[in-house]
Design an enzyme around this catalytic site. Structure first.
Site, PDB file in Angstrom:
ATOM      1  N   VAL A  68      -0.413  -2.891   4.755  1.00 29.42           N
ATOM      2  CA  VAL A  68      -0.149  -3.718   5.929  1.00 29.42           C
ATOM      3  C   VAL A  68      -0.661  -5.130   5.669  1.00 29.42           C
ATOM      4  CG1 VAL A  68      -0.657  -4.081   8.380  1.00 29.42           C
ATOM      5  CG2 VAL A  68      -0.287  -1.768   7.520  1.00 29.42           C
ATOM      6  N   ALA A 113      -5.197  -8.140   4.744  1.00 31.04           N
ATOM      7  CA  ALA A 113      -4.312  -7.006   4.459  1.00 31.04           C
ATOM      8  C   ALA A 113      -5.167  -5.760   4.256  1.00 31.04           C
ATOM      9  CB  ALA A 113      -3.493  -7.272   3.204  1.00 31.04           C
ATOM     10  N   LYS A 114      -4.557  -4.626   4.197  1.00 34.86           N
ATOM     11  CA  LYS A 114      -5.249  -3.386   3.841  1.00 34.86           C
ATOM     12  C   LYS A 114      -4.212  -2.397   3.356  1.00 34.86           C
ATOM     13  CE  LYS A 114      -9.506  -1.908   3.906  1.00 34.86           C
ATOM     14  NZ  LYS A 114     -10.683  -2.748   3.692  1.00 34.86           N
ATOM     15  N   GLY A 115      -4.629  -1.507   2.475  1.00 34.98           N
ATOM     16  CA  GLY A 115      -3.713  -0.487   1.995  1.00 34.98           C
ATOM     17  C   GLY A 115      -4.405   0.855   1.968  1.00 34.98           C
ATOM     18  N   ASP A 154     -11.573  -0.072  -2.041  1.00 33.49           N
ATOM     19  CA  ASP A 154     -12.176   0.307  -0.756  1.00 33.49           C
ATOM     20  C   ASP A 154     -12.599   1.771  -0.926  1.00 33.49           C
ATOM     21  OD1 ASP A 154     -12.368  -0.774   2.191  1.00 33.49           O
ATOM     22  OD2 ASP A 154     -11.630   1.251   2.426  1.00 33.49           O
TER      23      ASP A 154
END
Ligand code: NAD
Length: 424
Positions: A68, A113-115, A154
């Site tokens: 995202v 963002a992050k995934g 992460d």
């Protein structure tokens, strides 16, 4: 403002729900329009991918992955990749927004963002992890890029996975592109100082706060919850600057010594004891909960989210809380903390040293030159101190806590950039 935030609200004390409460408060104080409110909240892009992976058994399993992009208005988006069974699109959306505010508050030119991939890394072999990471990279080849979207580790991913991502992306593009990802091994273009960067930022924020409260670090005392990457480096760096660490803790319990804990010995013990403080003899064993009520100047939660709640906030005696962890304080504890006059250096400011050195890693990759540790540290310290001072000034101007001030700084920066760029 009737927008319903897509963040997962599984229970009443959800850290992402807490973030939204503070976000809403800052938006109200800034007098942001309804239009801008929606622009800030809705992610720019969200991608869901299916990743078929041949498992060691020979069977093919399809994993669901997400990326995202919350905002790219300040620069390429930045954010980690989480491998965990509980990963879902709502969580990734909320964490992506969190990254936008964190980068904006320390004034680095990145969006958020992050995934994530819903999988259980603890049950997967190295080969399965590699095939999954390479599959995820290929599925997002058009999303990632050193000028577009730059992932990082992460929960459940680390240097090893970032190396695979960099390799797969580079092979697909026909050239070596280290700047597509940060958190890489040093030999692949990782930065010196990255490992201790978050703890270092916590130390700088704590010292900046002590200065405002006129606490002399050489007479100051602190307790640190969590003795992993962030907690142990924060404890060690605070100790180096004169602060006496009266208690530390990890999953095995809390360790208290009112004469001050020998942090170097505690780290050495942990490193020879499978990463655990279990059996550490330089202190008295107390319960993890009791750590919060010790009368010290500084409390550093550096373990996990949601540990300071309405349930235990009354017992806190520290003058300052410096949030090394993400989301350690429930929004329901905010008012009580403010009434007690405790200064809180919030997570989006206090633990931003990590993303700051990730940014330095990207800068070094792009210029093709390696900085010394001394240069990395000096620049991290300056960014963290400047960010603290700015947030502090805003807190005085709006007569709000440092937490709300940090959101004001971030939201103001992002919304004014949207206004200048326009084009809606
Ligand atoms: P880590 O896994 O290295 O360490 C976590 C530590 O917390 C361990 O010592 C563990 O035993 C301890 N712990 C876990 N639950 C506990 C509990 N209930 N009571 C006491 N101790 C407990 O993780 P980390 O990288 O140090 O991250 C810690 C926090 O900081 C997380 O919230 C993470 O999201 C946040 N953070 C980390 C970074 C980074 O660069 N590593 C950057 C920003 C934020």
């Amino acid at each position: 403002m009737a927008y319903i935030e897509p963040a997962p609200i599984k229970d009443k004390e959800n850290p992402l729900e807490s973030m939204m409460h503070r976000f809403d408060k800052a938006v109200e104080l800034l007098g942001i329009s309804d239009e801008m409110y929606h622009i800030l909240k809705v992610p720019r892009k969200q991608v869901t991918v299916g990743i078929p992976v041949t498992m060691d058994s020979g069977k093919i399993k399809v994993f669901e992955g997400y990326r995202v992009i919350h905002s790219t208005i300040l620069g390429p988006s930045k954010g980690g990749i989480r491998f965990d069974p509980d990963v879902n699109l709502d969580e990734v959306r909320a964490l992506a927004a969190w990254m936008t505010w964190k980068c904006a508050v320390v004034d680095i030119p990145y969006g958020g963002a992050k995934g994530g991939v819903a999988c259980n890394p603890r049950e997967m072999s190295a080969g399965e992890m590699e095939r999954l990471m390479r599959g995820y990279t290929m599925a997002l080849l058009d999303v990632f890029g050193p000028d577009q979207d730059i992932p990082a580790p992460d929960m459940g991913t680390g240097q090893r996975e970032m190396a695979w991502l960099m390799d797969e992306y580079s092979k697909a593009k026909g050239m070596t592109i280290p700047a597509v990802v940060t958190g890489k091994p040093l030999v692949l273009g990782g930065s010196l100082g990255r490992t201790e960067a978050t703890g270092r930022g916590v130390m700088v924020s704590a010292l900046a706060g002590m200065e405002k409260l006129r606490i002399n670090p050489y007479r100051a005392t602190a307790v640190v919850q969590g003795f992993g990457n962030v907690g142990s480096h924060a404890a060690s760096l605070l100790r180096e600057r004169g602060v006496s660490i009266h208690a530390i803790s990890d999953l095995s319990g809390a360790y208290y010594n009112d004469k001050g804990i020998d942090i170097t010995a505690a780290i050495a013990y942990r490193d020879q004891n499978n990463g655990s403080l279990d059996g550490f003899t330089g202190a008295e064993l107390i319960s993890g909960d009791d750590l919060f009520s010790i009368a010290v100047d500084v409390l550093v939660p550096a373990a996990k989210e949601d540990v300071i709640t309405r349930r235990n906030v009354e017992s806190i005696q520290a003058k300052m809380i410096v949030e090394g962890a993400n989301g350690p304080t429930s929004f329901k504890a905010d008012d009580i903390i403010n009434d007690k006059g405790i200064m809180v250096v919030p997570d989006i400011l206090a633990n931003a040293g990590g993303v700051t050195v990730s940014y330095f890693e990207w800068v070094q990759n792009r210029i093709g030159y390696k900085w010394t540790l001394e240069r990395v540290n000096r620049r991290t310290d300056r960014i963290m101190k400047d960010a603290f001072d700015h947030v502090y000034e805003v807190s005085l101007k709006y007569k709000v806590s440092l937490r709300i001030a940090a959101y004001i700084v971030a939201i103001d920066k992002v919304s004014s950039t949207y206004k200048f760029r326009g084009g809606f």
